[in-house]
Design an enzyme around this catalytic site. Structure first.
Site, short mmCIF file in Angstrom:
data_model
loop_
_atom_site.label_atom_id
_atom_site.label_comp_id
_atom_site.label_asym_id
_atom_site.label_seq_id
_atom_site.Cartn_x
_atom_site.Cartn_y
_atom_site.Cartn_z
N SER A 1 -4.17 4.28 0.95
CA SER A 1 -4.74 3.53 -0.20
C SER A 1 -5.51 2.41 0.65
O SER A 1 -6.45 2.05 0.17
CB SER A 1 -3.80 3.10 -1.13
OG SER A 1 -2.75 2.60 -0.61
N THR A 2 -4.69 1.75 1.72
CA THR A 2 -5.46 0.73 2.13
C THR A 2 -6.58 0.96 2.94
O THR A 2 -7.60 0.43 3.30
CB THR A 2 -4.42 -0.07 3.32
OG1 THR A 2 -3.09 -0.04 2.65
CG2 THR A 2 -4.75 -1.61 3.47
N ASP B 1 -5.86 1.60 10.36
CA ASP B 1 -5.01 2.40 9.37
C ASP B 1 -3.95 1.44 8.89
O ASP B 1 -3.69 0.37 9.24
CB ASP B 1 -4.30 3.22 10.41
CG ASP B 1 -3.88 4.56 9.76
OD1 ASP B 1 -3.84 4.41 8.47
OD2 ASP B 1 -3.58 5.72 10.30
N ALA C 1 0.00 1.15 7.08
CA ALA C 1 1.36 1.43 7.40
C ALA C 1 2.13 1.29 6.20
O ALA C 1 2.09 0.77 5.07
CB ALA C 1 1.84 0.50 8.54
N ASP C 2 3.39 1.92 6.28
CA ASP C 2 4.41 1.89 5.20
C ASP C 2 5.25 0.85 5.57
O ASP C 2 5.81 0.05 4.44
CB ASP C 2 5.32 3.20 5.32
CG ASP C 2 4.26 4.48 4.96
OD1 ASP C 2 3.59 4.41 3.86
OD2 ASP C 2 4.04 5.57 5.72
N GLY D 1 4.00 8.18 4.91
CA GLY D 1 4.30 8.23 3.65
C GLY D 1 3.25 9.13 2.99
O GLY D 1 3.36 9.72 1.88
N GLU E 1 -2.71 11.15 12.60
CA GLU E 1 -2.79 9.45 12.84
C GLU E 1 -2.35 9.00 14.14
O GLU E 1 -2.81 8.16 14.44
CB GLU E 1 -2.14 8.78 11.81
CG GLU E 1 -2.56 8.95 10.24
CD GLU E 1 -1.80 8.27 9.35
OE1 GLU E 1 -2.27 7.93 7.99
OE2 GLU E 1 -0.47 8.01 9.29
N LYS F 1 4.59 -5.16 3.25
CA LYS F 1 4.81 -4.01 4.43
C LYS F 1 5.76 -4.58 5.46
O LYS F 1 6.19 -4.03 6.20
CB LYS F 1 3.73 -3.47 4.93
CG LYS F 1 2.90 -2.76 3.49
CD LYS F 1 3.69 -1.52 3.09
CE LYS F 1 2.70 -0.58 2.05
NZ LYS F 1 1.67 -0.25 2.61
O1 LIG Z 1 0.36 9.18 5.88
C1 LIG Z 1 -0.04 8.21 5.53
C2 LIG Z 1 -0.20 7.06 6.35
O2 LIG Z 1 0.81 6.85 7.15
C3 LIG Z 1 -0.43 5.67 5.48
O3 LIG Z 1 -1.14 4.82 6.27
C4 LIG Z 1 0.69 4.98 4.98
O4 LIG Z 1 1.47 5.69 4.37
C5 LIG Z 1 0.31 3.66 4.44
O5 LIG Z 1 -0.41 4.17 3.12
P1 LIG Z 1 -0.81 3.06 1.87
O6 LIG Z 1 -1.90 2.20 2.51
O7 LIG Z 1 -1.40 3.76 0.97
O8 LIG Z 1 0.34 2.20 1.91
#
Ligand SMILES: O=C[C@H](O)[C@H](O)[C@H](O)COP(=O)(O)O
Length: 236
Positions: free
Chosen positions: A31-32, A84, A86-87, A99, A106, A124
């Site tokens: 989402s980010t 990118d 991160a969780d 996640g 990635e 995070k």
């Molecule tokens: O597989 C997904 C990735 O590693 C995402 O970068 C990670 O899950 C973070 O996602 P979000 O920005 O939606 O929290």
């Protein structure tokens, strides 16, 4: 007060300042990263020349729909920058990712980049990794045996917790873009991420795990009080 989506968008917008004309960019997933790709597309429409290598089919579809020029990693094996989400972001910018299930591509894309910048809302940031379950991508052959070996390896590396095969909402095993499945390790805390990474990597059937160690050089974190940029000069 800014909501979580707004904070993610602000972090993405700040990271865009590191992008310059002619760059070959790794485009993250989640989402980010989605906010980043949308903002990047606006700049491309305004004349910025970049080429992106997407880390998932999801990001590829979004970037294509918005007119961001794309290449495969084979066409552009060396990238200038990877951005990118991160969780979790721990000490030394050690990350848990995956996640969204995209950790394998990635990690390959981030490793091909001269620099990785992680973007996130500040929730995070953690003192110790591991509250977020650690995703481990494994091949579909011998899932039960591999999971048992993983349990033993993880325990020997000083961690404890439950391993669960990830499922989709309709109850089927989640399949990654590379045709593998994911086991989520619910560990609570990871005292020694390097030790755990080494132990997991030794198990036959493991393709990759979501610990990103020594890869991120900067973290752009958005919070209610503004943007913070954390740096780790030791990153590759
Ligand atoms: O597989 C997904 C990735 O590693 C995402 O970068 C990670 O899950 C973070 O996602 P979000 O920005 O939606 O929290």
């Amino acid at each position: 007060m800014a909501d979580a989506e707004d904070l993610k968008r602000r972090a993405a917008a700040r990271a865009l300042e590191y992008v310059t004309d002619g760059m070959r960019l790794g485009l993250g997933t989640g989402s980010t990263a989605k906010h980043f790709v949308a903002l990047l597309a606006e700049r491309v429409a305004g004349g910025l020349k970049v080429v992106g290598v997407p880390t998932s089919e999801q990001t590829k579809a979004q970037a294509l729909s918005l007119g961001v020029p794309l290449a495969t990693l084979d066409e552009q094996p060396e990238l200038d920058l990877c951005i990118d989400g991160a969780d979790e972001i721990g000490p030394g910018l050690a990350l848990i990712k995956g996640g969204g299930g995209a950790l394998l591509r990635e990690k390959i894309v981030a490793s091909a980049a001269r620099e990785m910048i992680v973007i996130a809302d500040e929730t995070k940031l953690v003192g110790t990794l591991g509250v977020f379950p650690l995703p481990i991508e494994i091949v579909t052959f011998g899932v039960v045996a591999t999971t048992r070996r993983l349990e033993s390896a993880i325990a020997a590396a000083g961690c404890a917790g439950e391993l669960r095969l990830r499922h989709t909402k309709d109850g089927k095993p989640f399949v990654t873009d590379q045709g593998n499945v994911i086991v989520d390790a619910h560990l609570g805390q990871i005292a020694d991420p390097r030790r755990l990474a080494r132990a997991v990597e030794e198990v036959a059937g493991v393709v990759e795990h979501g610990l990103f160690l020594g890869l991120a050089r900067r973290a752009v974190l958005a919070g209610a009080d503004g943007i913070r940029v954390l740096e780790d000069q030791t990153a590759a």
